[in-house]
Design an enzyme around this catalytic site. Sequence first.
Site, PDB file in Angstrom:
ATOM      1  N   ASN A 152     -77.767-107.049 -56.856  1.00  0.00           N
ATOM      2  CA  ASN A 152     -78.937-106.497 -57.547  1.00  0.00           C
ATOM      3  C   ASN A 152     -79.050-106.936 -59.014  1.00  0.00           C
ATOM      4  O   ASN A 152     -80.139-107.193 -59.496  1.00  0.00           O
ATOM      5  CB  ASN A 152     -78.981-104.974 -57.424  1.00  0.00           C
ATOM      6  CG  ASN A 152     -77.747-104.297 -57.988  1.00  0.00           C
ATOM      7  OD1 ASN A 152     -76.657-104.858 -57.981  1.00  0.00           O
ATOM      8  ND2 ASN A 152     -77.910-103.085 -58.475  1.00  0.00           N
ATOM      9  N   LYS A 175     -66.080-113.563 -57.399  1.00  0.00           N
ATOM     10  CA  LYS A 175     -66.702-113.674 -56.080  1.00  0.00           C
ATOM     11  C   LYS A 175     -68.060-112.963 -56.147  1.00  0.00           C
ATOM     12  O   LYS A 175     -68.154-111.748 -56.042  1.00  0.00           O
ATOM     13  CB  LYS A 175     -65.798-113.050 -55.022  1.00  0.00           C
ATOM     14  CG  LYS A 175     -66.437-112.659 -53.690  1.00  0.00           C
ATOM     15  CD  LYS A 175     -67.083-113.805 -52.926  1.00  0.00           C
ATOM     16  CE  LYS A 175     -67.607-113.309 -51.574  1.00  0.00           C
ATOM     17  NZ  LYS A 175     -68.855-112.515 -51.689  1.00  0.00           N
ATOM     18  N   GLY A 228     -70.434-102.308 -55.887  1.00  0.00           N
ATOM     19  CA  GLY A 228     -71.065-102.461 -54.585  1.00  0.00           C
ATOM     20  C   GLY A 228     -71.118-101.149 -53.834  1.00  0.00           C
ATOM     21  O   GLY A 228     -71.049-100.068 -54.428  1.00  0.00           O
ATOM     22  N   GLY A 229     -71.178-101.248 -52.516  1.00  0.00           N
ATOM     23  CA  GLY A 229     -71.334-100.067 -51.681  1.00  0.00           C
ATOM     24  C   GLY A 229     -70.040 -99.293 -51.485  1.00  0.00           C
ATOM     25  O   GLY A 229     -68.940 -99.812 -51.667  1.00  0.00           O
ATOM     26  N   GLU A 250     -67.174 -99.420 -59.090  1.00  0.00           N
ATOM     27  CA  GLU A 250     -68.449 -98.783 -59.400  1.00  0.00           C
ATOM     28  C   GLU A 250     -69.268 -98.846 -58.125  1.00  0.00           C
ATOM     29  O   GLU A 250     -69.715 -99.909 -57.714  1.00  0.00           O
ATOM     30  CB  GLU A 250     -69.127 -99.502 -60.561  1.00  0.00           C
ATOM     31  CG  GLU A 250     -70.254 -98.694 -61.184  1.00  0.00           C
ATOM     32  CD  GLU A 250     -71.584 -98.994 -60.542  1.00  0.00           C
ATOM     33  OE1 GLU A 250     -72.006 -98.196 -59.662  1.00  0.00           O
ATOM     34  OE2 GLU A 250     -72.198 -99.991 -60.899  1.00  0.00           O
ATOM     35  N   LEU A 251     -69.440 -97.670 -57.501  1.00  0.00           N
ATOM     36  CA  LEU A 251     -69.968 -97.617 -56.141  1.00  0.00           C
ATOM     37  C   LEU A 251     -71.350 -96.970 -56.115  1.00  0.00           C
ATOM     38  O   LEU A 251     -72.121 -97.126 -57.038  1.00  0.00           O
ATOM     39  CB  LEU A 251     -68.965 -96.893 -55.241  1.00  0.00           C
ATOM     40  CG  LEU A 251     -67.525 -97.463 -55.301  1.00  0.00           C
ATOM     41  CD1 LEU A 251     -66.588 -96.634 -54.450  1.00  0.00           C
ATOM     42  CD2 LEU A 251     -67.504 -98.924 -54.894  1.00  0.00           C
ATOM     43  N   CYS A 284     -77.770 -98.689 -58.473  1.00  0.00           N
ATOM     44  CA  CYS A 284     -76.858 -97.598 -58.129  1.00  0.00           C
ATOM     45  C   CYS A 284     -77.176 -96.324 -58.888  1.00  0.00           C
ATOM     46  O   CYS A 284     -76.811 -95.233 -58.452  1.00  0.00           O
ATOM     47  CB  CYS A 284     -75.421 -98.036 -58.390  1.00  0.00           C
ATOM     48  SG  CYS A 284     -75.167 -98.707 -60.047  1.00  0.00           S
ATOM     49  N   GLU A 384     -77.345 -92.913 -49.762  1.00  0.00           N
ATOM     50  CA  GLU A 384     -77.967 -93.883 -50.662  1.00  0.00           C
ATOM     51  C   GLU A 384     -78.856 -94.838 -49.869  1.00  0.00           C
ATOM     52  O   GLU A 384     -78.399 -95.539 -48.974  1.00  0.00           O
ATOM     53  CB  GLU A 384     -76.893 -94.675 -51.407  1.00  0.00           C
ATOM     54  CG  GLU A 384     -77.457 -95.581 -52.476  1.00  0.00           C
ATOM     55  CD  GLU A 384     -76.380 -96.298 -53.260  1.00  0.00           C
ATOM     56  OE1 GLU A 384     -76.519 -96.392 -54.493  1.00  0.00           O
ATOM     57  OE2 GLU A 384     -75.406 -96.772 -52.648  1.00  0.00           O
TER      58      GLU A 384
END
Length: 491
Positions: A152, A175, A228-229, A250-251, A284, A384
């Site tokens: 994002n 990555k 990410g998720g 950081e989810l 997020c 989410e």
Amino acid sequence: MQDYQMYIDGAWCGADSGETFASKNPYTGQDWARIPKAGTTDVDRAVQAAQRAFTTGDWPRWTASARGAALVRLAGLITDNSDFLAKTEVRDNGKLLAEMSNQCRYMANWYAYYGGLADKVEGSVPPIDKPGVVNMVTHEPLGVCALITPWNSPLLLLAWKLAPALAAGNTVVIKPSEFTSASTLELMHFVEQADIPPGVVNVITGFGAEAGMPLVTHPLVRKIAFTGGEAAGRAINEAAARDFKKVTLELGGKSPNIVFDDADLDAAVPGAISGIFAASGQTCIAGSRLLLQDGIYDSFVERLTEMAGAAVLGDPMDPATNISPVATQAQHQKILSYIDIAKAEGANCILGGRAAQPEGAGGYFVEPTIFTDVRNDMRIAQEEVFGPVLSILRFADEDEAVHIANDSAYGLAAGVWTNNLSRALRMSRRLQAGTVWVNTYRSTSYTTPFGGTKNSGLGRENGLEAIKEYLQPKSVWLAEPTVVANPFIRR
């Protein structure tokens, strides 16, 4: 079609297998770039390069001031090339050029800030209760760090990781998401021009199972920073724990945006729009749960629906566009499935609720969607969605607002809209979130920490706290040579 190569040990290269995969433009729906598809061999090559650079190259001999100067040089190069980087990101993730241009210019501040901070990480000399002994506490880099970024905001969220990691003296293997690798690879040209030594910064591209997880589990990697998720974050955390690696995660989020009846609605209505429909809800920190107090509920919903309904969907390169496509076909389908779930649960769709196809577009659009009659136990209020879908809930007083807001597995962010300073302070204390905005929303800075509570993650990015995530303390004891009275007893 544009062909890209990975960046390993200061050189451009393809995957060992020779395989590539396509990156799609979310607006046109067409392939626009070919990206190398890395495997385990490529991961090992990149990690080994980073390990050599950390242990035997020029990098460990650089002073902290020299590292800082390189980061400041990189900040200048990013500023000079921010328009180019922004257009690359728009082609890759479909976000508005207006937002990405501002974001790419602003992200240079992370490199300048941590460049200035690099030589200001001080140790200490604690007072010791033992005569003839001096103790020094120093802070040392961890080693090879794996930086795994989402689709994002690839470059901005990379800056949150890369700048403090390098300022602290680590080396890295990046990555990026397989959906948005191009802008990260373009950034490496400026890493080269900043004269950062070969092997200090490496980029591998590919998919999670074939490149991401081998990077996480590589024995030479000492730290993983991931955005990410929740599911992927849990898998990374579990894998890292087996080798006692440090992690920053950081989810996800399901952030409440709470509007009290004393709020300035001229500010709060656009604030609610910004919280969920900016970036097509692909953030997020999206304020995807809008909590409205009884006294303003009807008037607020009316104004909100009118403003959201007037938003223009279209080409993200066009300054007149308000809503851009979502980044991937899979995410497009996920968002539409959640809209169907909400309708089946009994939520009332008062705006949007469908896929859209603006004239000239071939990509993945979803109409700005608003649901009322939402209960907090519905899936649409608890899970989410990561798209332009807003759930509106009603509350009577502060206690009920806090109960609804905190009744979530997530705790990344929250918003409060009120002109009552005492209420603002009370709500800020009571809300279970890593960030609380009062009379604003979606603001971040390189100077202040960011991260979540509960299932929203571990650790912090940005500010002084972030560089600590890439350092480890060492205690050094210096003693005068004396005869120990009894060598079998701890001194």
